[in-house]
Design an enzyme around this catalytic site. Structure first.
Site, PDB file in Angstrom:
ATOM      1  NE  ARG A  24       7.180  53.867  39.967  1.00  0.00           N
ATOM      2  CZ  ARG A  24       7.568  52.733  40.568  1.00  0.00           C
ATOM      3  NH1 ARG A  24       7.675  51.616  39.875  1.00  0.00           N
ATOM      4  NH2 ARG A  24       7.850  52.736  41.856  1.00  0.00           N
ATOM      5  CB  SER A  26      12.401  54.591  41.379  1.00  0.00           C
ATOM      6  OG  SER A  26      12.238  53.929  40.130  1.00  0.00           O
ATOM      7  CE  LYS A  92       9.250  43.098  37.008  1.00  0.00           C
ATOM      8  NZ  LYS A  92       8.382  43.537  38.091  1.00  0.00           N
ATOM      9  CB  THR A 136      10.400  37.889  47.196  1.00  0.00           C
ATOM     10  OG1 THR A 136       9.670  38.191  45.988  1.00  0.00           O
ATOM     11  CG2 THR A 136       9.922  36.545  47.726  1.00  0.00           C
ATOM     12  NE  ARG A 140       7.820  35.842  38.692  1.00  0.00           N
ATOM     13  CZ  ARG A 140       9.130  35.860  38.975  1.00  0.00           C
ATOM     14  NH1 ARG A 140       9.830  34.749  38.901  1.00  0.00           N
ATOM     15  NH2 ARG A 140       9.726  36.982  39.319  1.00  0.00           N
ATOM     16  N   GLY A 159       9.911  48.555  48.664  1.00  0.00           N
ATOM     17  CA  GLY A 159      10.972  49.553  48.617  1.00  0.00           C
ATOM     18  C   GLY A 159      11.760  49.451  47.328  1.00  0.00           C
ATOM     19  CG  ASN A 160      14.753  52.450  46.623  1.00  0.00           C
ATOM     20  OD1 ASN A 160      15.486  51.751  47.314  1.00  0.00           O
ATOM     21  ND2 ASN A 160      14.667  53.761  46.800  1.00  0.00           N
ATOM     22  CB  THR A 163      14.892  50.146  50.254  1.00  0.00           C
ATOM     23  OG1 THR A 163      14.927  51.570  50.155  1.00  0.00           O
ATOM     24  CG2 THR A 163      14.201  49.744  51.544  1.00  0.00           C
ATOM     25  NE  ARG A 164      11.992  45.789  46.437  1.00  0.00           N
ATOM     26  CZ  ARG A 164      10.979  45.138  45.875  1.00  0.00           C
ATOM     27  NH1 ARG A 164      11.146  43.896  45.465  1.00  0.00           N
ATOM     28  NH2 ARG A 164       9.812  45.717  45.718  1.00  0.00           N
TER      29      ARG A 164
END
Length: 360
Positions: A24, A26, A92, A136, A140, A159-160, A163-164
């Site tokens: 990807r 990112s 994951k 989040t 989980r 967001g990436n 961004t977070r």
């Protein structure tokens, strides 16, 4: 599907065409794939990155709505078509069911699997006041945060990583919880205010691990990629994902698992490797969490994971996960009275603490 060759990323020596590594676009994905490219180059191979844009990259909808599979399906489509030779995934994110077209040829040494808190004013989790807004979109994480009984408000997050993090620095959120491994890989561990230990929050199965995937018929490439494999990391994620598969839960389910290969002594006093695995399943509103642990030989990793899953099922995991699946995560994550939630045990309360908790 848009594919872009990264400028200047062809490295290595040899007459054959470079191995094409699908990733990807990112920053995190490129960094992860770049470590695989660099490892191949160090082994004398020629390799380049090929960026594959996915539907998930173009959407701002929560992962639960678009499905985490959009991130892996696009890479696998390009791998199956022959457009790329290798796909690098965050392990994951992969479905637990094996795709017969491909093989996970290697799991490189795993990064720190723990979750990380990034909070305003350098606060740790226990210092955040009731009502703090925590970002989040992982059920989980939401479930385990709510189970702490701190009265936190869980806010969906997309967001990436940059961004977070900005949502905290801009004051939109009081904190976010993200995988610490991602911050390590993009060199932003300075933002971490607390690494959450397994006794507080068990990470997602295979969090912090990469899966290097290729076509099952590419025998030469499989052999090359095996040189990048870390046996202990591979065994750990096989155990964790075996647990997830036996629970018949998806990678966005409120299930945590963490395994580690550690040294132990057998009955004759000889040093042997053992795999220590602990897991949990939670109600989406944090009202209940069941936990269990198991220890065994690393070569029995999948068997151990599935055995632990059956123990969790006996403890009520099926009912908890069934309720979680029936709820809309963005609603369920905020439901319930936080004063009635069951907090996770302290380190002193854990009957069989994982050795990894004493080696951080």
């Amino acid at each position: 599907m848009t594919m872009v060759h990264e400028e200047g990323d062809v490295s290595g020596v040899g007459a054959r065409a470079p191995w094409r590594i699908g990733t990807r676009g990112s920053l995190l994905a490129l960094t992860q794939a770049g470590t695989v490219r660099d490892a191949l180059v160090a082994a004398g191979q020629s390799a380049e990155l090929v960026v594959v844009k996915t539907a998930g990259d173009l959407s701002q909808a929560p992962v639960q709505e678009i499905g985490v599979g959009v991130f892996t399906t696009a890479l696998r489509d390009e791998l199956a078509s022959g457009a790329v030779d290798i796909a690098v995934h965050s392990y994951k994110d992969l479905p637990t069911a094996q795709d017969p077209r491909f093989v996970i040829a290697a799991v490189p040494p795993r990064a720190d699997p723990r979750d990380a808190l990034v909070a305003r004013d350098g606060l740790v989790l226990g210092e955040l006041p009731a009502g703090s807004r925590i970002g989040t979109s992982a059920p989980r994480r939401a479930a385990q945060l709510l189970a702490l009984g701190l009265g936190l408000e869980i806010v969906p997050l997309r967001g990436n990583l940059d961004t977070r993090l900005r949502k905290v620095t801009d004051g939109e959120l009081d904190a976010v919880v993200v995988a610490r491994a991602g911050l390590v890989r993009i060199e932003r561990t300075d933002a971490v205010t607390e690494a959450l230990e397994p006794v507080q929050m068990l990470p997602a199965p295979a969090q912090g691990a990469l899966a290097i995937e290729c076509r099952v018929e590419d025998a030469e490439l499989i052999e090359i990629l095996r040189g990048l494999d870390d046996a202990a990391s591979h065994a750990a994620v096989v155990a964790e994902r075996g647990l997830l598969a036996e629970l018949e839960a998806g990678c966005t389910a409120p299930v945590g698992a963490l395994a580690e290969v550690v040294e132990s002594l057998d009955d004759d006093g000889r040093i042997v490797d053992e795999l220590s695995l602990r897991g949990c399943a939670a109600a989406i509103d944090g009202s209940d969490v069941v936990r269990a642990s198991i220890v065994g030989a690393p070569e029995r990793a999948d068997e151990l994971g599935r055995a632990l899953a059956r123990e969790l099922l006996d403890l009520g995991a099926r009912e908890l996960l069934g309720a979680a699946g029936a709820a809309r995560p963005e609603i369920a994550a905020g439901d319930g009275d936080p004063t009635q939630r069951t907090a996770p045990p302290s380190a002193a309360d854990v009957t069989h603490p994982s050795p990894m908790e004493n080696t951080r």
